[in-house]
Every structure is written in C-alpha cells, then in structure tokens.
Design an enzyme around this catalytic site. Structure first.
Site, PDB file in Angstrom:
ATOM      1  N   LYS A  52       0.856  -1.194   0.000  1.00  0.00           N
ATOM      2  CA  LYS A  52       0.000   0.000   0.000  1.00  0.00           C
ATOM      3  C   LYS A  52       0.892   1.244   0.000  1.00  0.00           C
ATOM      4  O   LYS A  52       1.905   1.286   0.694  1.00  0.00           O
ATOM      5  CB  LYS A  52      -0.906  -0.030   1.243  1.00  0.00           C
ATOM      6  CG  LYS A  52      -1.931   1.098   1.293  1.00  0.00           C
ATOM      7  CD  LYS A  52      -2.857   0.926   2.490  1.00  0.00           C
ATOM      8  CE  LYS A  52      -3.914   2.014   2.580  1.00  0.00           C
ATOM      9  NZ  LYS A  52      -4.773   1.861   3.762  1.00  0.00           N
ATOM     10  N   SER A 127      -9.703   1.910   2.863  1.00  0.00           N
ATOM     11  CA  SER A 127      -8.832   2.569   1.931  1.00  0.00           C
ATOM     12  C   SER A 127      -7.815   1.677   1.228  1.00  0.00           C
ATOM     13  O   SER A 127      -7.236   2.100   0.232  1.00  0.00           O
ATOM     14  CB  SER A 127      -8.090   3.687   2.668  1.00  0.00           C
ATOM     15  OG  SER A 127      -7.251   3.148   3.663  1.00  0.00           O
ATOM     16  N   SER A 151      -9.828  -0.352   7.138  1.00  0.00           N
ATOM     17  CA  SER A 151      -9.276  -0.295   5.780  1.00  0.00           C
ATOM     18  C   SER A 151      -8.573  -1.535   5.246  1.00  0.00           C
ATOM     19  O   SER A 151      -8.253  -1.590   4.065  1.00  0.00           O
ATOM     20  CB  SER A 151      -8.314   0.874   5.661  1.00  0.00           C
ATOM     21  OG  SER A 151      -9.062   2.041   5.451  1.00  0.00           O
TER      22      SER A 151
END
Ligand code: GLN
Length: 445
Positions: A52, A127, A151
């Site tokens: 990420k 996210s 997330s």
C-alpha cells in the site's frame, strides 16, 4: 506471473500507482542464484508482494495517493518493508488507496479509482482497495494494507480475500505515513488464512523505532493452525446483525452453523456502546489526522506551490493545491474538535466513549474466546453511488471501527456470496491473541 497479470488486467482495475518492475526482476534473478547456491530460506522466499502506497520504500515513489506527495521518493524503508526483504519477498509495486487512507471506497485516490475485480462497476472498498483488488486479481501473491477504522478488513470483504488487522502495537508503524496514530495498524491481505499467518509471522514484533510497538512475544502463527476449534465460545453481538443487508446476514448465520458443526458454541450478546463508535471515531481520527498532516507544509516533503508570496502563503497554497477534498474535510473537522472551547465537548468526550467501547470488549472476552459478525453491512456498492454523501460512506465502517477503538485484532475471511458478490465474516480476538482468530478462520475455510 504477477507482471503478466498486471499488464493484462491493471489498466481496467487500477490497483497499482507505481511499478517496481526492473528492480523486482533483478531481485528475482538474485534470489534464483541464492537458491542454486543452497540459500533462499526466507519465510516468504520469492513471493511477489504489493505494498500500500502509505508505507515508505527507499528509492521507490510513495504518494499516499495524494498530489502532495506526487514526487516523493523516500530515503528509507518502513520496518515492515525491511522485514519483507529479510523474508525474501519481492516488491512488485505500490498500491492505490484513498488519499492518506481516508475513505472506504478508494474513490478518494488523487490518481484514479480502483475497480472491484468481481464486478468492474463496483468499488473494491477502501482505503486499502488497491491491496485487496491486486490480490483478488492475482496481480500480487499477497499485499500489505493498513487499517485505521476498517481499511484492511472492509476491502478484503468486498473483494473476497483475507484481511487481518493485528492488535495495535503488534506490527511496527515506523515508516507508515500516519493518519490516526492511536488507531493505525499494518496487516496482511492474502488469498487464504495460512498465507496471512505466514505474512504476520514475517512482519510482527517489537521495534525500538516505534514507541507504540508492543514488547510482547509473537507466537508461531502457522503452527497455531491446528484445525481444532472444539469447545470454542463465540459471542455474536446483536448490534452487529441489526440493519445489515439480509443476504449478508444469511451468509453469517450459515457460517455460524458451519462453526457449530466443527464443535464451537455461540451465544448472542450485547455490546451496548456500538452505536457511538462511528461518531467517536470520526472525532478522534480527524483530530489525530489534523495534527499528523501539519507536517505537509510545502517545505519538508513533496510538492511545493510555485509563486507563493511568502511563508504563510507557501503553506496555504501548497496545502490548498496538494490535498484533496476529503483530506481537507478531515483536517477542518479535527482542528475544530481540538480547538479551545470545543476540546472538552468533542475530543475529550470521544476519548471517554472510546474507553466505554473498549470495556464492552473486555467484558465480553471474560466469557468468550472470539466475537463474530459481518465485516461490513453490505457487499461492494457501485462506483460513484456514495461519493457525494460522506455520512453514508462513513457508516460502511460501523462494524470495523469499534475494533480499532479497542485496539484488538480482527480478521475478515470470505464466507459466501450475495447476488454474486463476496461477503466477509469478521472474527475479533483478544488483544495479542491473533493465534485464536487465525485458527478459527483456518478451520472454517
Ligand atoms: N473508512 C474509514 C475512514 O475513512 C477507515 C479508513 C482506514 O481504516 N484507513 O476513516
């Protein structure tokens, strides 16, 4: 294989922001040579990983999906990234996300949204939407995500993969760009539970560079997967089933029957403060974010506004141009909640609610081994359907946020489908007891 899948699919899915192809291929050749020479004993030897884009990677662009960091090349690796290198995994690239991890649909990326591999008209969640979509589409063997209010788990649920949020402090946050420091935690996104155990094994542990990292022994998470859950006591909070999509509820009830068949027992319980969790979270997370994001001033990192008239103007212009609308909303909300005159009414009150929520969990864990419920109230929703309605968007995390407020670990695993879309089952454990939720998830799978 990962790069072949990326070139075949990622134009449609949009999971990656930056590829690390040349370096990854060189690394693969190096690992190959190691193997020939009798080496290559790393726990994650040769596995292609996507990271990420809020975890810093030395010399590899790290944007947090923000214009602000469009040109940011970190000079060091996050601890998790060093640990993956030690375990001999190979970094394929950096994954798309909501800007600064603020969002639940990946539509807040400053670059482009991510599409759900199961249905390209739907969101992958967020996210860590890039992490979940990349793993679901085979564009990485596994990925790292971060979870502040859901997330990792919510996108895992929407994309039909496994996502684990470890106990707060279990995995070092050194080199994770901070959103809400008292809630953020890094964890694995994988295709199955065994992989999650391996990845956690590789990244967990105390780190003197993160003062909130816990000095608590890690277990052998892979050995914990015994398949035996006889006598396990499961609590099912009634608040976690109210208001969820009936098809999601069906899948959860069916999962309970499977677990009963494996020898577990369950009982309905109440976590009475659940209804206040989202409100408390948005005050606390935004307050922490407003403080953390003050470091983005146009001087120290990333993009600097041209033609600024003076220092204040430079801050103002850089921040106006660099941050997207959701990030600005949170900075304003957080600054307001922390301002004198409002601090006691909002921030302090939210901290007290946080304690009550944690007590709900503590009391339940006196009698039960795990808490079970859906990961999210619905399956993946259509792209664009909630972007203009932040409050509805915030409610998608109603079942994941209490876990971050309490600091305990939780895993989302696929447990069926509703109208062709994956449903996630959430298993919540006691603090530092990732082994139990992994064991139950593995037995269930
Ligand atoms: N969707 C939640 C938010 O917008 C959670 C995000 C996260 O866990 N990073 O804050």
């Amino acid at each position: 294989e990962a790069f072949a899948k990326i070139s075949e699919r990622d134009e449609r899915i949009g999971a990656y922001l930056t590829l690390n192809e040349e370096a990854a291929r060189q690394e693969a050749v190096k690992l190959d040579n190691k193997l020939v020479q009798g080496g290559g004993k790393g726990l994650l030897f040769g596995l292609p990983v996507g990271i990420k884009d809020n975890m810093v990677t030395e010399g590899l662009r790290t944007t947090c999906a923000s214009r602000f960091l469009d040109n940011y090349n970190p000079i060091y690796d996050a601890t998790v990234v060093s640990k993956l290198k030690e375990a001999e995994a190979v970094t394929v690239g950096k994954l798309n996300m909501d800007e600064f991890a603020m969002g639940g649909s990946n539509e807040n990326s400053a670059y482009h949204p991510v599409r759900n591999p199961w249905d390209l008209s739907r969101v992958p969640g967020g996210s860590s939407g890039g992490s979940a979509a990349a793993v679901a589409a085979g564009e990485a063997y596994f990925a790292l995500g971060s979870d502040t209010g859901g997330s990792i788990r919510q996108p895992a649920s929407y994309c039909g993969v496994v996502g684990l949020k470890p106990t707060y402090g279990r995995v070092s946050r050194y080199g994770l760009v901070a959103f809400a420091s008292s809630l953020d935690q890094i964890g694995p996104v994988t295709k199955n539970v065994e992989d999650a155990a391996y990845v956690l094994q590789a990244i967990a542990g105390h780190d003197h560079r993160d003062s909130t990292s816990a000095n608590v022994d890690t277990s052998n998470y892979v050995q914990a997967l015994t398949g035996d859950i006889k006598g396990l006591r499961i609590a099912v909070p009634k608040e976690y089933l109210n208001g969820v999509d009936p098809l999601v509820k069906d899948a959860i009830m069916e999962s309970l029957r499977v677990l009963e068949g494996l020898g577990a027992v369950w009982e309905e319980v109440s976590l009475p403060h659940t209804e206040y969790a989202v409100a408390a979270y948005y005050l606390l997370a935004s307050s922490e974010a407003s403080s953390n994001l003050s470091r983005f001033d146009g001087v120290r990192y990333g993009v600097r506004a041209d033609h600024a008239g003076g220092l204040l103007d430079l801050y103002l212009e850089s921040r106006s141009q660099g941050f997207g609308p959701e990030v600005k909303r949170r900075i304003m909300l957080g600054t307001y909640a922390l301002s004198s005159g409002y601090y006691d009414a909002y921030y302090l009150k939210a901290q007290k609610v946080r304690t009550l929520i944690k007590q709900d969990f503590d009391q339940t864990f006196e009698k039960f081994d795990i808490i079970l419920g859906p990961t999210a109230p619905t399956t993946a929703f259509a792209l664009g359907s909630q972007v203009d309605d932040p409050l509805t968007m915030y409610l998608n995390d109603i079942l994941t946020i209490p876990v971050n407020l309490a600091g305990v670990p939780a895993i989302s695993i696929p447990c069926g489908f509703a109208e062709g879309l994956p449903v996630g089952l959430q298993l919540i454990g006691k603090a530092f007891d990732e082994s139990t939720i992994l064991r139950v998830a593995h037995a269930f799978e």
